[in-house]
Design an enzyme around this catalytic site. Structure first.
Site, PDB file in Angstrom:
ATOM      1  N   GLU A 140       0.841  -1.208   0.000  1.00  0.00           N
ATOM      2  CA  GLU A 140       0.000   0.000   0.000  1.00  0.00           C
ATOM      3  C   GLU A 140       0.872   1.252   0.000  1.00  0.00           C
ATOM      4  OE1 GLU A 140      -3.773   0.249   0.312  1.00  0.00           O
ATOM      5  OE2 GLU A 140      -2.893   2.009  -0.596  1.00  0.00           O
ATOM      6  N   ASP A 192       1.057   3.993  -3.035  1.00  0.00           N
ATOM      7  CA  ASP A 192       0.600   5.369  -2.823  1.00  0.00           C
ATOM      8  C   ASP A 192       1.709   6.372  -3.124  1.00  0.00           C
ATOM      9  OD1 ASP A 192      -1.690   4.091  -1.987  1.00  0.00           O
ATOM     10  OD2 ASP A 192      -1.441   4.547   0.143  1.00  0.00           O
ATOM     11  N   SER A 213      -7.368   1.879  -3.873  1.00  0.00           N
ATOM     12  CA  SER A 213      -6.073   2.344  -3.382  1.00  0.00           C
ATOM     13  C   SER A 213      -5.199   2.932  -4.462  1.00  0.00           C
ATOM     14  CB  SER A 213      -5.296   1.148  -2.847  1.00  0.00           C
ATOM     15  OG  SER A 213      -5.474   1.016  -1.503  1.00  0.00           O
ATOM     16  N   ASP A 217     -16.886  10.806 -18.506  1.00  0.00           N
ATOM     17  CA  ASP A 217     -18.022  10.066 -17.959  1.00  0.00           C
ATOM     18  C   ASP A 217     -17.832   8.566 -18.221  1.00  0.00           C
ATOM     19  OD1 ASP A 217     -20.452   9.510 -16.845  1.00  0.00           O
ATOM     20  OD2 ASP A 217     -21.653  10.421 -18.445  1.00  0.00           O
ATOM     21  N   ILE A 218     -17.964   7.758 -17.191  1.00  0.00           N
ATOM     22  CA  ILE A 218     -17.851   6.298 -17.340  1.00  0.00           C
ATOM     23  C   ILE A 218     -19.272   5.736 -17.327  1.00  0.00           C
ATOM     24  CG2 ILE A 218     -16.826   4.179 -16.416  1.00  0.00           C
ATOM     25  CD1 ILE A 218     -14.780   6.375 -17.249  1.00  0.00           C
ATOM     26  N   GLY A 270     -23.659  10.602 -16.796  1.00  0.00           N
ATOM     27  CA  GLY A 270     -23.712  11.495 -15.635  1.00  0.00           C
ATOM     28  C   GLY A 270     -23.241  10.765 -14.380  1.00  0.00           C
ATOM     29  N   ASP A 280     -22.974   8.512 -11.107  1.00  0.00           N
ATOM     30  CA  ASP A 280     -23.533   7.236 -10.660  1.00  0.00           C
ATOM     31  C   ASP A 280     -22.752   6.741  -9.444  1.00  0.00           C
ATOM     32  OD1 ASP A 280     -21.208   5.509 -11.660  1.00  0.00           O
ATOM     33  OD2 ASP A 280     -21.841   6.494 -13.510  1.00  0.00           O
TER      34      ASP A 280
END
Ligand SMILES: *[C@@H]1O[C@H](CO)[C@@H](O)[C@H](O)[C@H]1NC(C)=O
Ligand SMILES: *[C@@H]1O[C@H](CO)[C@@H](O)[C@H](O)[C@H]1NC(C)=O
Ligand SMILES: *[C@@H]1O[C@H](CO)[C@@H](O)[C@H](O)[C@H]1NC(C)=O
Ligand SMILES: *[C@@H]1O[C@H](CO)[C@@H](O)[C@H](O)[C@H]1NC(C)=O
Ligand SMILES: *[C@@H]1O[C@H](CO)[C@@H](O)[C@H](O)[C@H]1NC(C)=O
Ligand SMILES: *[C@@H]1O[C@H](CO)[C@@H](O)[C@H](O)[C@H]1NC(C)=O
Ligand SMILES: *[C@@H]1O[C@H](CO)[C@@H](O)[C@H](O)[C@H]1NC(C)=O
Ligand SMILES: *[C@@H]1O[C@H](CO)[C@@H](O)[C@H](O)[C@H]1NC(C)=O
Length: 612
Positions: free
Chosen positions: A300, A304, A518, A563-564, A582, A584
């Protein structure tokens, strides 16, 4: 009758006064919870075990602080960008003198002198170290050692505590009492061996993506994400940071996640050559460590730091490593084990005069494992950072609409309210309205990654800036969809998203691929930090608390976010929500288009609205 101490004196000096005094003195339950599933009460806590108790006093003017936060973060407001100083925030949240006095007197009546207390600079938090035996007397409760069956982790906790009645309105929360959350990193569950990675189709050198830089992305990126891929996909190629003298980005690390310098160097040499000799500052909080033994490198922490810092070179960068999480060993009288590293980090950062403008956190837990009173208080602290101009980015969780069981098929999603109902389980702190929650996409063209944490808070109501986006989405659902499984009036997550799988990183000297929200959080934080760079270089304030800005863009300048519209986030035995046109509750308003966002961030939304 102000205190039990006085009441007791009266009881002995005046028999007539005794009944009412005793009543004044009576304890009333402040909070009762059901222990989260998976925890077993093992035995009474050792009387001499030391607890680091935090007492939160009511913040006198939080409503004003929130109003300021919203005004300085609303791009349509004349105060946009006029962030508050630490002193201004402290003044707004300072408790009433009466609360301070009454709590001090109560502590004194238990033999705790003012010199033993430490206070936050606004005096709204008191911290003291006290043995279990004393806390049990103060709170009229019994602490036990609780063990988490799956991980073997132990905590000293109670499920209920009381206060003298006259103190109920002068104390917001006391922890650790009922707090069972185990903040988890969001990366470790999505480690894939090289053989499981999809074969990258290199028959064409590029994949056409109209919103990408020059309208295309290197075909190798479909199954192997690098900083170069993200800059292409998110239209940030060639942007050179200009404000390295003012800008600053940070990542937080917990749970003995160590960010390795050698891994960081290998990563940069391979993937960000101009940053080959760069490093990062480490700040050690509450006994946090950052072992540089390669075999201790944390997936992690390495993920990061490599992405947040690799994408923003040469912006100054800090890794915060916060201790306080080693498993509590029931028979070892570890004097300082709070199991609450997040509170320690907050305490630290609230005291920093000029905190980094962008901070990424990839840790969280099911909202229901955090008592509501404590979640609200932690969230209020995060609002203070926002008011001071800090953008807080959190991963939205890796379990779709479900709970922490990584296998959607076996997820049961039981509530913790004693009713044992099945309900979607959102993740905290992502559900705090004052942070930006980031979901995950994968593949090219981008689609929702099925793990993407999304849904609706059961603690926090829908904030005003979601009043267009969320009802618009809910109107598209067939009537009765998931009735009783989610709280349609709650704060909805995520706000935005970014790629969250097949990130190439270096850990322990080896190249591996990793995913999870993550990965999406530091990627988003990097883009925000670059936007802050553009604003600071132009003499503007940093973006600060992002959500009113993001939702204004989603509504008025949608070309600044990709937009996905494909994919969903299953969990709790359902297919979860669908990504749609839009906003979601799978991918939020979508993924960044950096150069378009920069235009918005440097101009103003009114201008953009006229353009589009
Ligand atoms: C695509 O990326 C790969 C891996 O980074 C690199 O070797 C290749 O040169 C790139 N192709 C083009 C056309 O840039
Ligand atoms: C990217 O990979 C995914 C998964 O293998 C595949 O479905 C998709 O078609 C690929 N995209 C392109 C443009 O080839
Ligand atoms: C990194 O340092 C080495 C040794 O001092 C130097 O040769 C190299 O040019 C530096 N690389 C960059 C990208 O600054
Ligand atoms: C690094 O960690 C490994 C595994 O815990 C240990 O065997 C080794 O001695 C450590 N190396 C150093 C230099 O401490
Ligand atoms: C909750 O319900 C499930 C399924 O009916 C059952 O297996 C489980 O034991 C129940 N748990 C509690 C705490 O009642
Ligand atoms: C739904 O959200 C609202 C607003 O936060 C809250 O008051 C209510 O208790 C929630 N309902 C449930 C069932 O959690
Ligand atoms: C998601 O889309 C599928 C296919 O269109 C549809 O059958 C399903 O009802 C949708 N689910 C929700 C929760 O909207
Ligand atoms: C924002 O843009 C509009 C339209 O171009 C312009 O009228 C207005 O003065 C601008 N506001 C600011 C604060 O620059």
């Amino acid at each position: 009758m102000r205190t039990c101490f006085l009441a007791l004196i009266l009881t002995v000096t005046s028999v007539a006064a005794a009944p009412s005094s005793v009543r004044e003195c009576q304890h009333k339950v402040k909070e009762t919870i059901n222990p989260p599933r998976g925890w077993t009460k093992v035995k009474p806590a050792p009387a001499d075990h030391t607890i680091e108790l935090r007492i939160g006093l009511p913040q006198s003017n939080f409503a004003l602080l929130e109003q300021d936060l919203y005004q300085v973060s609303d791009p349509f407001h004349e105060r946009y960008g006029a962030h508050l100083s630490k002193e201004e925030v402290d003044a707004l949240i300072a408790p009433q003198a009466e609360s301070v006095d009454l709590v001090d007197e109560w502590l004194a009546s238990h033999g705790i002198a003012t010199e033993q207390l430490s206070r936050s600079s606004a005096r709204d938090w008191i911290k003291i170290k006290v043995p279990v035996s004393l806390v049990e007397d103060m709170l009229k409760t019994e602490y036990h050692v609780w063990v988490h069956e799956e991980s073997g982790e132990a905590m000293v906790r109670t499920t209920s505590y009381s206060l003298p009645e006259y103190l109920l309105d002068h104390v917001d929360v006391i922890q650790p009492t009922t707090m069972f959350a185990r903040f988890k990193g969001q990366a470790t569950s999505y480690w894939f061996a090289e053989g499981e990675r999809p074969v990258v189709d290199l028959s064409q050198p590029y994949i056409p993506i109209p919103s990408a830089y020059n309208g295309e992305v290197n075909a190798s990126c479909n199954g192997s994400i690098t900083p170069t891929c993200l800059k292409e996909l998110y239209n940030a190629v060639g942007y050179v940071p200009q404000a390295a003298d003012k800008n600053h980005i940070a990542c937080t690390g917990y749970l003995d996640q160590y960010a390795d310098f050698e891994d960081f160097k290998l990563f940069n040499e391979a993937l960000v050559p101009e940053a080959a000799n760069s490093t990062f500052e480490v700040i050690y909080i509450n006994g946090g460590e950052n072992s540089q033994n390669l075999s201790d490198a944390g997936i992690e922490a390495d993920l990061d730091t490599q992405y947040a810092f690799g994408l923003t070179y040469p912006t100054p960068r800090t890794f915060y490593t916060t201790g306080g999480s080693p498993p509590y060993i029931p028979d070892d009288h570890t004097p300082e084990n709070s199991n609450e590293p997040y509170a320690n980090w907050l305490e630290y950062i609230m005291n920093v005069e000029n905190p980094p403008q962008t901070i990424s956190t990839s840790y969280g837990d099911d909202e229901q494992t955090v008592p509501e009173s404590y979640a609200k208080r932690v969230c209020a602290e995060l609002a203070q950072l926002g008011a001071r101009g800090v953008s807080l980015i959190f991963s939205s969780g890796d379990y779709g609409v479900g709970d922490g069981d990584p296998n959607p098929a076996t997820q049961q999603c039981y509530t913790n309210n004693g009713l044992n109902e099945t309900r979607f389980i959102p993740e905290f702190p992502a559900t705090c309205p004052y942070v930006t929650a980031v979901g995950a996409t994968w593949y090219l063209p981008e689609r929702a990654y099925y793990i993407s944490g999304g849904g609706f808070s059961n603690y926090f109501a829908r904030p005003w800036w979601q009043n267009y986006a969320v009802p618009t989405y809910l109107d598209k659902l067939a009537p009765g969809t998931y009735a009783g499984l989610y709280n349609a009036s709650g704060r909805a997550i995520p706000d935005v998203s970014a790629q969250g799988q097949w990130f190439k990183i270096f850990v322990g000297g080896e190249e591996i691929y990793i995913g999870g929200t993550s990965a999406a959080a530091p990627t988003t934080a990097a883009m925000v930090s670059l936007l802050n760079d553009a604003r600071l270089a132009n003499g503007l304030s940093p973006l600060g608390y992002l959500n009113p800005f993001i939702y204004a863009i989603g509504q008025y300048a949608p070309k600044a976010l990709n937009d996905i519209t494909v994919g969903n986030n299953p969990g709790c035995g359902t297919e979860g929500f669908n990504a749609t046109v839009g906003w979601d509750p799978v991918t939020g308003y979508g993924t960044p288009n950096f150069y378009n966002l920069k235009d918005v961030a440097l101009g103003n939304l009114t201008a953009i609205r006229e353009l589009l």
